[in-house]
Design an enzyme around this catalytic site. Structure first.
Site, mmCIF file in Angstrom:
data_model
loop_
_atom_site.group_PDB
_atom_site.id
_atom_site.type_symbol
_atom_site.label_atom_id
_atom_site.label_comp_id
_atom_site.label_asym_id
_atom_site.label_seq_id
_atom_site.Cartn_x
_atom_site.Cartn_y
_atom_site.Cartn_z
ATOM 1 N N HIS A 131 0.942 -1.119 -0.121
ATOM 2 C CA HIS A 131 0.009 -0.038 -0.026
ATOM 3 C C HIS A 131 0.898 1.214 -0.040
ATOM 4 O O HIS A 131 0.488 2.297 -0.362
ATOM 5 C CB HIS A 131 -0.963 -0.013 1.092
ATOM 6 C CG HIS A 131 -1.980 -1.097 1.188
ATOM 7 N ND1 HIS A 131 -2.873 -1.229 0.073
ATOM 8 C CD2 HIS A 131 -2.316 -1.940 2.153
ATOM 9 C CE1 HIS A 131 -3.471 -2.365 0.267
ATOM 10 N NE2 HIS A 131 -3.360 -2.700 1.282
ATOM 11 N N ASP A 167 -3.010 -10.610 -2.482
ATOM 12 C CA ASP A 167 -3.301 -9.958 -1.144
ATOM 13 C C ASP A 167 -5.027 -9.700 -1.583
ATOM 14 O O ASP A 167 -5.194 -9.425 -2.696
ATOM 15 C CB ASP A 167 -2.722 -8.708 -0.816
ATOM 16 C CG ASP A 167 -2.979 -8.170 0.612
ATOM 17 O OD1 ASP A 167 -2.451 -8.512 1.763
ATOM 18 O OD2 ASP A 167 -4.023 -7.707 0.572
ATOM 19 N N HIS A 169 -6.506 -7.150 -0.660
ATOM 20 C CA HIS A 169 -6.658 -5.748 -0.920
ATOM 21 C C HIS A 169 -5.738 -5.244 -2.032
ATOM 22 O O HIS A 169 -4.666 -5.747 -2.333
ATOM 23 C CB HIS A 169 -5.971 -4.866 0.441
ATOM 24 C CG HIS A 169 -6.854 -5.228 1.717
ATOM 25 N ND1 HIS A 169 -6.298 -6.154 2.493
ATOM 26 C CD2 HIS A 169 -8.000 -4.952 1.933
ATOM 27 C CE1 HIS A 169 -6.863 -6.229 3.647
ATOM 28 N NE2 HIS A 169 -8.113 -5.779 3.167
ATOM 29 N N ASP A 247 -4.948 -12.722 3.231
ATOM 30 C CA ASP A 247 -6.355 -12.128 3.910
ATOM 31 C C ASP A 247 -7.293 -12.416 3.002
ATOM 32 O O ASP A 247 -8.402 -11.932 3.411
ATOM 33 C CB ASP A 247 -5.981 -10.677 4.075
ATOM 34 C CG ASP A 247 -5.242 -9.906 3.216
ATOM 35 O OD1 ASP A 247 -5.133 -10.464 2.099
ATOM 36 O OD2 ASP A 247 -4.884 -8.799 3.363
#
Ligand SMILES: [Zn+2]
Length: 304
Positions: A131, A167, A169, A247
């Site tokens: 991120h 991931d 996200h 995740d």
């Protein structure tokens, strides 16, 4: 004892170990109740060391230079890591975070070099990185480890580097840094809508996003991963940098994924089957089962 007539040939039954890069100091910072917690690493190390089925070799990270980090980040971000204020509500300041973030980036570069030398490798470090944008630490991430490693590979002989980000996200930071950069392409499979709100569509000429709806059936999630891997293969990279987040797991508290441990093993096997050097870095994964998910992935990664 009989000698092996051809020392360079693999001995039947002898599997080369997966190299695990970690450093106990990466568990040396925490904020109360924050999901990105030291036990993600310490419990995984314990789990991996207590098993005997998968040969592992443990190594410590080296160091990363400013030059290597500044290929991906603005100088002001590097300076910001030493200013004692939280970066955002999710991303606290810690006294030692500059050193910890740099060690995680160093491990990523090390992993890239090990992969290019033909070995299996996984960087088991925190903080994660995908991120972090060129100018901003955010979303539990301070430096973008995967982008730093990919750019280092491109600066030292790799011609085409692909990022595969599974991931749950969207890897907005990696997209920000590598957008339209020749010789790179990103293939990111993630839940949408979800944090950080990006990744609904492709971006530029090299960022390919594969959004999956919240609570989409497991078969749908897996088919999307397979589609992204097919597209990645068509890019013909000579190196694959994997942002390995766990995740999208069905019991992860931070998202609504539906994957099981066996899906991560399948994913590791699919990456291995591409027969292209690849290295993996831990990104997210916040359930108590994270150690088992990483072990499953490594079983897939391991050469048969
Ligand atoms: Zn994540």
């Amino acid at each position: 004892m009989p000698t092996n007539p051809c020392p360079s040939a693999p001995v039947r039954g002898l599997i080369p170990p997966v190299k695990l890069i970690t450093d106990e100091r990466c568990a040396g910072y925490s904020r109360y109740a924050h999901p990105e917690r030291p036990a993600r690493i310490t419990a995984t190390v314990e789990r991996l060391k207590s098993q005997t089925g998968l040969p592992l070799e443990w190594i410590a990270p080296t160091t990363a230079t400013d030059e290597q980090i500044l290929r991906a980040h603005a100088p002001k971000l590097l300076a910001r890591l030493k200013i004692p204020h939280d970066f955002d509500a999710d991303t606290p300041f810690f006294e030692n975070i500059s050193d910890r973030a740099r060690a995680s980036a160093a491990a990523a570069i090390d992993a890239s070099k090990i992969a290019r030398a033909g070995e299996n490798v996984f960087s088991l470090m925190r903080p994660p990185g995908h991120h972090a944008t060129r100018e901003k630490s955010m979303g539990f991430c301070y430096l973008n480890n995967i982008a730093i490693a990919a750019l280092d590979a491109l600066a030292t002989g790799t011609e085409r580097a692909a990022v595969f980000d599974f991931d749950v996200h969207h890897g907005n930071g990696t997209e920000d840094i590598l957008l339209n950069l020749e010789g790179t392409a990103i293939f990111s499979v993630h839940q949408f809508p979800a944090y950080p709100g990006t990744g609904e569509k492709n971006a530029g000429n090299n960022c390919f996003n594969y959004p999956v709806a919240p609570s989409a059936p497991r078969e749908t999630y897996r088919a999307t991963l397979a589609r992204a891997l097919g597209d990645l293969k068509n890019f013909s990279p000579d190196l694959i940098a994997v942002s390995a987040g766990f995740d999208a797991y069905v019991r992860d508290p931070l998202a609504d994924g539906t994957l099981l441990a066996e899906d991560f093993q399948w994913l590791g096997g699919e990456l291995r089957a591409l027969k292209i050097p690849f290295f993996s870095l831990l990104e997210g994964g916040y359930s108590r089962d994270l150690p088992d998910l990483i072990l499953a992935y490594l079983k897939g990664v391991e050469e048969k």
